[in-house]
Enzyme design. Structure first.
Site, PDB file in Angstrom:
ATOM      1  N   ILE A  25       0.822  -1.204   0.000  1.00  0.00           N
ATOM      2  CA  ILE A  25       0.000   0.000   0.000  1.00  0.00           C
ATOM      3  C   ILE A  25       0.864   1.266   0.000  1.00  0.00           C
ATOM      4  CG2 ILE A  25      -0.260   0.405   2.496  1.00  0.00           C
ATOM      5  CD1 ILE A  25      -3.301   0.514   1.998  1.00  0.00           C
ATOM      6  N   ASN A  61      11.487  -8.795   6.923  1.00  0.00           N
ATOM      7  CA  ASN A  61      11.739  -8.196   8.229  1.00  0.00           C
ATOM      8  C   ASN A  61      11.227  -9.154   9.296  1.00  0.00           C
ATOM      9  OD1 ASN A  61      12.779  -5.798   7.091  1.00  0.00           O
ATOM     10  ND2 ASN A  61      10.703  -5.033   6.757  1.00  0.00           N
ATOM     11  N   HIS A  96       5.930 -12.338   5.642  1.00  0.00           N
ATOM     12  CA  HIS A  96       5.798 -11.893   4.258  1.00  0.00           C
ATOM     13  C   HIS A  96       7.166 -11.598   3.666  1.00  0.00           C
ATOM     14  CE1 HIS A  96       5.429  -8.396   6.945  1.00  0.00           C
ATOM     15  NE2 HIS A  96       6.073  -7.699   6.005  1.00  0.00           N
TER      16      HIS A  96
HETATM   17  P1  AMP Z   1       6.973  -4.980   7.469  1.00  0.00           P
HETATM   18  O1  AMP Z   1       7.593  -3.732   8.011  1.00  0.00           O
HETATM   19  O2  AMP Z   1       7.965  -5.898   6.807  1.00  0.00           O
HETATM   20  O3  AMP Z   1       6.122  -5.675   8.489  1.00  0.00           O
HETATM   21  O4  AMP Z   1       6.065  -4.525   6.260  1.00  0.00           O
HETATM   22  C1  AMP Z   1       4.715  -4.266   6.354  1.00  0.00           C
HETATM   23  C2  AMP Z   1       4.319  -3.703   5.032  1.00  0.00           C
HETATM   24  O5  AMP Z   1       2.912  -3.827   4.900  1.00  0.00           O
HETATM   25  C3  AMP Z   1       4.645  -2.214   4.836  1.00  0.00           C
HETATM   26  O6  AMP Z   1       5.512  -2.081   3.702  1.00  0.00           O
HETATM   27  C4  AMP Z   1       3.284  -1.573   4.591  1.00  0.00           C
HETATM   28  O7  AMP Z   1       3.323  -0.553   3.623  1.00  0.00           O
HETATM   29  C5  AMP Z   1       2.447  -2.760   4.129  1.00  0.00           C
HETATM   30  N1  AMP Z   1       1.013  -2.641   4.354  1.00  0.00           N
HETATM   31  C6  AMP Z   1       0.392  -2.240   5.494  1.00  0.00           C
HETATM   32  N2  AMP Z   1      -0.946  -2.294   5.344  1.00  0.00           N
HETATM   33  C7  AMP Z   1      -1.177  -2.747   4.075  1.00  0.00           C
HETATM   34  C8  AMP Z   1      -2.350  -3.010   3.314  1.00  0.00           C
HETATM   35  N3  AMP Z   1      -3.584  -2.834   3.821  1.00  0.00           N
HETATM   36  N4  AMP Z   1      -2.209  -3.444   2.043  1.00  0.00           N
HETATM   37  C9  AMP Z   1      -0.972  -3.634   1.518  1.00  0.00           C
HETATM   38  N5  AMP Z   1       0.162  -3.420   2.189  1.00  0.00           N
HETATM   39  C10 AMP Z   1       0.078  -2.967   3.440  1.00  0.00           C
END
Ligand code: AMP
Ligand code: ZN
Length: 115
Positions: free
Chosen positions: A31, A86, A99
């Site tokens: 996002i 991460n 992820h």
């Molecule tokens: P992390 O810091 O590795 O946990 O990454 C979490 C990621 O999820 C971040 O890059 C956010 O931009 C992404 N994110 C959070 N909410 C959403 C959402 N609703 N749809 C898609 N990506 C998201």
């Protein structure tokens, strides 16, 4: 039912821009992308992080790793891409559902800056 954000995306309760889906995985665009192409590959099975994966998840993790380059190519990343996982607060993880970030298409800086 899990409160987890990515579990909700997997169940379709929160919309996402889907890149790929099969029985055990989902890929969707981040996002808040950090590059022209930035999507996430997640197992449908909830695991908090890579630190919670065990031997029973070896085949799933292997399939995710093999799928990543295929999806990257399909998204136009013919020249290479970055994968980021991460893990835990110390690794900057914000969403606690395992992820793989797949990132590319721009000017990708060195991953670690040395001062
Ligand atoms: P992390 O810091 O590795 O946990 O990454 C979490 C990621 O999820 C971040 O890059 C956010 O931009 C992404 N994110 C959070 N909410 C959403 C959402 N609703 N749809 C898609 N990506 C998201
Ligand atoms: Zn989850």
């Amino acid at each position: 039912m899990s409160d987890c954000l990515f579990c909700k995306i997997v169940r379709g309760e929160i919309p996402s821009r889907k890149v790929y889906e099969d029985d055990e995985m989902l890929a969707f665009h981040d996002i808040n992308p950090v590059a022209p192409v930035h999507f996430m590959l997640v197992p449908k099975l909830h695991l908090d992080s890579l630190a919670e994966a065990g031997n029973e998840h070896a085949a799933l993790l292997g399939r995710m790793m093999l799928l990543a380059p295929r999806l990257a190519k399909e998204q136009g990343l013919h020249n290479g891409f970055r994968t980021v996982i991460n893990t835990g607060k110390g690794g900057g993880q914000e969403v606690f559902h395992l992820h793989i970030h797949i990132i590319g298409g721009g000017n990708i800086p060195p991953m670690v800056r040395r001062n």
